[in-house]
Write a protein that holds these residues in place. Structure first.
Motif, PDB file in Angstrom:
ATOM      1  N   ARG A   1      -7.865  -6.499   8.721  1.00  0.00           N
ATOM      2  CA  ARG A   1      -7.573  -5.140   9.146  1.00  0.00           C
ATOM      3  C   ARG A   1      -6.992  -5.015  10.553  1.00  0.00           C
ATOM      4  O   ARG A   1      -6.247  -4.072  10.826  1.00  0.00           O
ATOM      5  CB  ARG A   1      -8.831  -4.278   9.048  1.00  0.00           C
ATOM      6  CG  ARG A   1      -9.288  -3.991   7.628  1.00  0.00           C
ATOM      7  CD  ARG A   1     -10.348  -2.907   7.630  1.00  0.00           C
ATOM      8  NE  ARG A   1      -9.860  -1.701   8.291  1.00  0.00           N
ATOM      9  CZ  ARG A   1      -9.227  -0.697   7.670  1.00  0.00           C
ATOM     10  NH1 ARG A   1      -9.002  -0.760   6.369  1.00  0.00           N
ATOM     11  NH2 ARG A   1      -8.825   0.361   8.340  1.00  0.00           N
TER      12      ARG A   1
ATOM     13  N   LEU B   1      -0.176  -5.391   2.883  1.00  0.00           N
ATOM     14  CA  LEU B   1      -1.519  -5.658   3.379  1.00  0.00           C
ATOM     15  C   LEU B   1      -1.905  -7.083   3.022  1.00  0.00           C
ATOM     16  O   LEU B   1      -1.651  -7.551   1.907  1.00  0.00           O
ATOM     17  CB  LEU B   1      -2.531  -4.673   2.797  1.00  0.00           C
ATOM     18  CG  LEU B   1      -2.268  -3.180   3.051  1.00  0.00           C
ATOM     19  CD1 LEU B   1      -3.480  -2.345   2.630  1.00  0.00           C
ATOM     20  CD2 LEU B   1      -1.916  -2.900   4.502  1.00  0.00           C
TER      21      LEU B   1
ATOM     22  N   SER C   1       0.850  -1.181   0.000  1.00  0.00           N
ATOM     23  CA  SER C   1       0.000   0.000   0.000  1.00  0.00           C
ATOM     24  C   SER C   1       0.892   1.239   0.000  1.00  0.00           C
ATOM     25  O   SER C   1       1.705   1.415   0.910  1.00  0.00           O
ATOM     26  CB  SER C   1      -0.898   0.002   1.243  1.00  0.00           C
ATOM     27  OG  SER C   1      -1.679   1.181   1.298  1.00  0.00           O
TER      28      SER C   1
ATOM     29  N   PRO D   1      -4.058  -2.698   9.273  1.00  0.00           N
ATOM     30  CA  PRO D   1      -3.618  -3.726   8.322  1.00  0.00           C
ATOM     31  C   PRO D   1      -2.128  -3.712   8.035  1.00  0.00           C
ATOM     32  O   PRO D   1      -1.528  -4.769   7.807  1.00  0.00           O
ATOM     33  CB  PRO D   1      -4.441  -3.419   7.070  1.00  0.00           C
ATOM     34  CG  PRO D   1      -4.854  -1.979   7.203  1.00  0.00           C
ATOM     35  CD  PRO D   1      -5.018  -1.750   8.666  1.00  0.00           C
ATOM     36  N   GLY D   2      -1.499  -2.533   8.045  1.00  0.00           N
ATOM     37  CA  GLY D   2      -0.061  -2.470   7.835  1.00  0.00           C
ATOM     38  C   GLY D   2       0.717  -2.844   9.079  1.00  0.00           C
ATOM     39  O   GLY D   2       1.793  -3.450   9.000  1.00  0.00           O
TER      40      GLY D   2
ATOM     41  N   LEU E   1      -9.877  -8.274   3.353  1.00  0.00           N
ATOM     42  CA  LEU E   1      -8.721  -7.604   3.947  1.00  0.00           C
ATOM     43  C   LEU E   1      -8.735  -7.838   5.451  1.00  0.00           C
ATOM     44  O   LEU E   1      -9.737  -7.575   6.121  1.00  0.00           O
ATOM     45  CB  LEU E   1      -8.776  -6.105   3.651  1.00  0.00           C
ATOM     46  CG  LEU E   1      -7.722  -5.230   4.339  1.00  0.00           C
ATOM     47  CD1 LEU E   1      -6.317  -5.582   3.861  1.00  0.00           C
ATOM     48  CD2 LEU E   1      -8.025  -3.756   4.092  1.00  0.00           C
TER      49      LEU E   1
END
Length: 208
Positions: free
Chosen positions: A90, A73, A67, A115-116, A88
């Motif tokens: 999160r 992600l 991202s 998420p990161g 995803l």
């Protein structure tokens, strides 16, 4: 993989409460977001490319991407092969390998509250793109009977996208210590929430 071989909008909320493990680290999934090919925010919206090839793969594989060229992600591909839908991941509530997570994150808090952040804590990078999410180093464990968290919500969330406004499905646990608080706001303006329209599920990102 049969769990993932159905509508992404069914898979996303049912992942809530499951434990996601990667090597020595693990956490309970407390927030997910579903994307299908009809969503302008989905990477498959414009068709297949070398970057999103895993997204079109069989259900139960990992789709990992960068991202803004910074954060990896993690997504779990759902629906029959070629459908291009994914969930995803999160946020997690850390349960195992917390010291490992702290070392990777370089801090003691907010280990998996985004998420990161969670991919950094779990050690998930682009090398796992296309790998099975139900085989080592990944493992997904179902909640114990009756142990699925209360306060789970699923609902449409409108948000700004680079090209257009899109709708997606977000499922969250209402309160967890290292993730977020979820609040339903009625009649809120985009300036107040960063989202569009009334009655939306808004993630405030504060700890409880």
């Amino acid at each position: 993989r049969g769990f993932f071989d159905r509508s992404v909008h069914e898979v996303a909320p049912e992942l809530i409460g499951c434990t996601l493990a990667v090597g020595p680290t693990a956490g309970v999934i407390v927030e997910t977001e579903a994307y299908d090919a009809d969503d302008p925010a989905c990477h498959a919206f414009g068709g297949p490319t070398p970057r999103n090839q895993a997204l079109f793969g069989p259900p139960g594989v990992a789709y990992v991407y960068l991202s803004y060229g910074i954060h990896s992600l993690l997504n779990a591909v759902a629906e029959p092969e070629g459908s291009a839908a994914a969930v995803l991941i999160r946020a997690l509530e850390p349960t195992e390998g917390i010291e490992v997570m702290r070392g990777r994150r370089g801090r003691h808090d907010e280990l998996c509250s985004g998420p990161g952040r969670l991919t950094q804590a779990l050690g998930v990078g682009l090398e796992l793109n296309g790998a099975s999410i139900v085989e080592p180093p990944f493992e997904i464990l179902s909640p114990a009977p009756g142990a699925r968290p209360d306060g789970r919500h699923g609902g449409p969330e409108a948000r700004h996208d680079a090209a257009a406004c899109s709708l997606c499905m977000r499922a969250v646990v209402q309160r967890v210590s290292s993730a977020s608080v979820t609040v339903l706001l009625d009649g809120a303006s985009p300036h107040e929430t960063g989202r569009i329209g009334p009655g939306l599920l808004v993630l405030l990102g504060v700890e409880t």
